[in-house]
Design an enzyme around this catalytic site. Structure first.
Site, mmCIF file in Angstrom:
data_model
loop_
_atom_site.group_PDB
_atom_site.id
_atom_site.type_symbol
_atom_site.label_atom_id
_atom_site.label_comp_id
_atom_site.label_asym_id
_atom_site.label_seq_id
_atom_site.Cartn_x
_atom_site.Cartn_y
_atom_site.Cartn_z
ATOM 1 N N ASP A 146 0.812 -1.212 0.000
ATOM 2 C CA ASP A 146 0.000 0.000 0.000
ATOM 3 C C ASP A 146 0.850 1.269 0.000
ATOM 4 O O ASP A 146 1.949 1.286 0.557
ATOM 5 C CB ASP A 146 -0.889 -0.021 1.257
ATOM 6 C CG ASP A 146 -2.069 0.915 1.140
ATOM 7 O OD1 ASP A 146 -2.302 1.449 0.045
ATOM 8 O OD2 ASP A 146 -2.758 1.105 2.155
ATOM 9 N N ARG A 157 -0.162 8.344 -10.721
ATOM 10 C CA ARG A 157 -0.262 7.210 -9.787
ATOM 11 C C ARG A 157 0.447 5.957 -10.331
ATOM 12 O O ARG A 157 1.042 5.186 -9.585
ATOM 13 C CB ARG A 157 -1.730 6.884 -9.519
ATOM 14 C CG ARG A 157 -2.468 7.949 -8.735
ATOM 15 C CD ARG A 157 -3.930 7.513 -8.533
ATOM 16 N NE ARG A 157 -4.032 6.238 -7.847
ATOM 17 C CZ ARG A 157 -3.972 6.113 -6.528
ATOM 18 N NH1 ARG A 157 -3.829 7.158 -5.757
ATOM 19 N NH2 ARG A 157 -4.062 4.922 -5.975
ATOM 20 N N HIS A 209 2.992 2.740 -8.902
ATOM 21 C CA HIS A 209 2.878 1.278 -9.049
ATOM 22 C C HIS A 209 4.143 0.693 -9.693
ATOM 23 O O HIS A 209 4.547 -0.423 -9.369
ATOM 24 C CB HIS A 209 1.634 0.927 -9.864
ATOM 25 C CG HIS A 209 0.356 1.367 -9.210
ATOM 26 N ND1 HIS A 209 0.086 1.139 -7.884
ATOM 27 C CD2 HIS A 209 -0.706 2.061 -9.698
ATOM 28 C CE1 HIS A 209 -1.109 1.647 -7.579
ATOM 29 N NE2 HIS A 209 -1.602 2.218 -8.661
ATOM 30 N N GLU A 256 -11.929 -5.312 -5.384
ATOM 31 C CA GLU A 256 -12.481 -3.946 -5.284
ATOM 32 C C GLU A 256 -11.678 -2.957 -6.146
ATOM 33 O O GLU A 256 -12.149 -1.861 -6.445
ATOM 34 C CB GLU A 256 -12.458 -3.454 -3.835
ATOM 35 C CG GLU A 256 -13.460 -4.167 -2.919
ATOM 36 C CD GLU A 256 -13.076 -5.597 -2.578
ATOM 37 O OE1 GLU A 256 -11.858 -5.879 -2.431
ATOM 38 O OE2 GLU A 256 -13.987 -6.457 -2.480
ATOM 39 N N ASN A 257 -10.466 -3.315 -6.560
ATOM 40 C CA ASN A 257 -9.622 -2.372 -7.314
ATOM 41 C C ASN A 257 -10.134 -2.079 -8.726
ATOM 42 O O ASN A 257 -9.672 -1.140 -9.373
ATOM 43 C CB ASN A 257 -8.171 -2.872 -7.395
ATOM 44 C CG ASN A 257 -7.398 -2.726 -6.100
ATOM 45 O OD1 ASN A 257 -6.490 -3.501 -5.802
ATOM 46 N ND2 ASN A 257 -7.752 -1.732 -5.299
ATOM 47 N N ARG A 299 -11.166 1.504 -9.802
ATOM 48 C CA ARG A 299 -10.177 2.581 -10.064
ATOM 49 C C ARG A 299 -10.279 3.051 -11.525
ATOM 50 O O ARG A 299 -10.811 2.329 -12.375
ATOM 51 C CB ARG A 299 -8.770 2.043 -9.795
ATOM 52 C CG ARG A 299 -8.608 1.727 -8.318
ATOM 53 C CD ARG A 299 -7.170 1.534 -7.939
ATOM 54 N NE ARG A 299 -7.102 1.363 -6.496
ATOM 55 C CZ ARG A 299 -6.071 1.691 -5.746
ATOM 56 N NH1 ARG A 299 -4.997 2.185 -6.290
ATOM 57 N NH2 ARG A 299 -6.092 1.510 -4.435
ATOM 58 N N ARG A 356 -5.641 -1.796 8.348
ATOM 59 C CA ARG A 356 -6.840 -2.557 7.971
ATOM 60 C C ARG A 356 -6.411 -3.826 7.278
ATOM 61 O O ARG A 356 -5.333 -3.888 6.698
ATOM 62 C CB ARG A 356 -7.674 -1.793 6.928
ATOM 63 C CG ARG A 356 -8.297 -0.528 7.343
ATOM 64 C CD ARG A 356 -9.194 -0.036 6.182
ATOM 65 N NE ARG A 356 -8.409 0.465 5.063
ATOM 66 C CZ ARG A 356 -7.935 1.710 4.994
ATOM 67 N NH1 ARG A 356 -8.141 2.544 5.981
ATOM 68 N NH2 ARG A 356 -7.251 2.099 3.951
#
Ligand code: FPP
Length: 241
Positions: A18, A31, A35, A65-66, A69, A195
């Site tokens: 993360d 972004r 990565h 869930e990604n 994006r 988390r």
């Protein structure tokens, strides 16, 4: 650096990679650049973990869930998986000599066919390697993994091959992507978040958690050592006293 550095090593380490986005933002970069750096860190830490004797390591690379994006970011991340797999095939002999078994955890149905094919092939050609088990969680969700195990059990009960009273913890474990691998001993999450984010929910039932404020692209072998040193000091009771 050698294995003797630690008296107790976790059998299975899980890493949530993360902070790539924040790393890029701090530098005024897109972004995707975060990565790209994150993928370099993944290679370094994966290699280091194997060298010091960690037998199982799982990196969270892309969650179910990604997909929410922006498309360009998803494409950028998928591109990094291609690059990595191409490199894994180029270096196959070297990796096989090091005994690295590569596996992908997650639902492959939504992954581009060519990429999914490469994932299947790299798993097949490293299946007999047994020194280091390197898992990459890609389109992975812990709740979805348990749901799929439950569905498979229900189907077996329905077709009469499994009796309800014979359903055990093992029945579930055997149906997870990590079947045959040990549970997670140590879960590492950098970037200041604390988390679990749907990662290896079943497998982390007794995991020790270690957090750090370092953003993943800046994460070093020293940070990994710090996590292992903290793990060594933990008093694990597994519900006992
Ligand atoms: C989370 O950081 C990171 C991801 C969703 C992608 C992780 C993927 C890689 C590091 C590439 C891995 C490559 C290979 C070859 C396995 P974030 O983007 O949510 O960071 P933020 O919270 O700072 O925005």
């Amino acid at each position: 650096m050698s294995e003797q550095k630690f008296t107790v090593l976790p059998k299975h380490v899980a890493v949530i990679m993360d902070g790539n986005g924040r790393w890029a933002k701090k530098r005024g970069l897109p972004r995707t650049d975060g990565h790209i750096e994150g993928a370099k860190t993944f290679r370094r830490i994966g290699e280091y973990a194997g060298n010091i004797g960690v037998r199982h390591i799982t990196f969270y690379a892309f969650s179910t869930e990604n997909w929410s994006r922006p498309e360009a970011e998803i494409k950028g991340i998928m591109h990094l998986f291609y690059d990595y797999l191409e490199e894994a095939f180029d270096r196959l002999d070297e990796n096989r000599e090091k005994g690295i078994r590569l596996r992908f955890l997650g639902d492959r149905s939504r992954i581009d066919r060519e990429l999914a094919g490469m994932m299947d092939r790299i798993e097949a050609v490293t299946a007999d390697c047994s020194k280091v088990n390197l898992n990459i969680a890609l389109n992975y969700g812990g709740q979805q993994e348990i749901l799929s195990a439950v569905r498979s059990i229900a189907a077996d009960v329905q077709n009469g091959t499994l009796l309800p009273e014979d359903i055990s913890l093992q029945s579930i474990e055997n149906r997870l992507f990590t079947a045959g691998q040990p549970p997670v001993d140590l879960m590492i999450r950098p970037s200041g978040e604390q988390r679990i984010s749907n990662f290896l929910l079943w497998q982390s039932a007794y995991a020790e958690f270690w957090y750090s404020d370092v953003l993943w692209p800046d994460f070093t072998e020293r940070d990994f050592d710090e996590a292992l040193a903290a793990f060594e000091k933990r008093n694990r009771r597994f519900g006992g006293i």
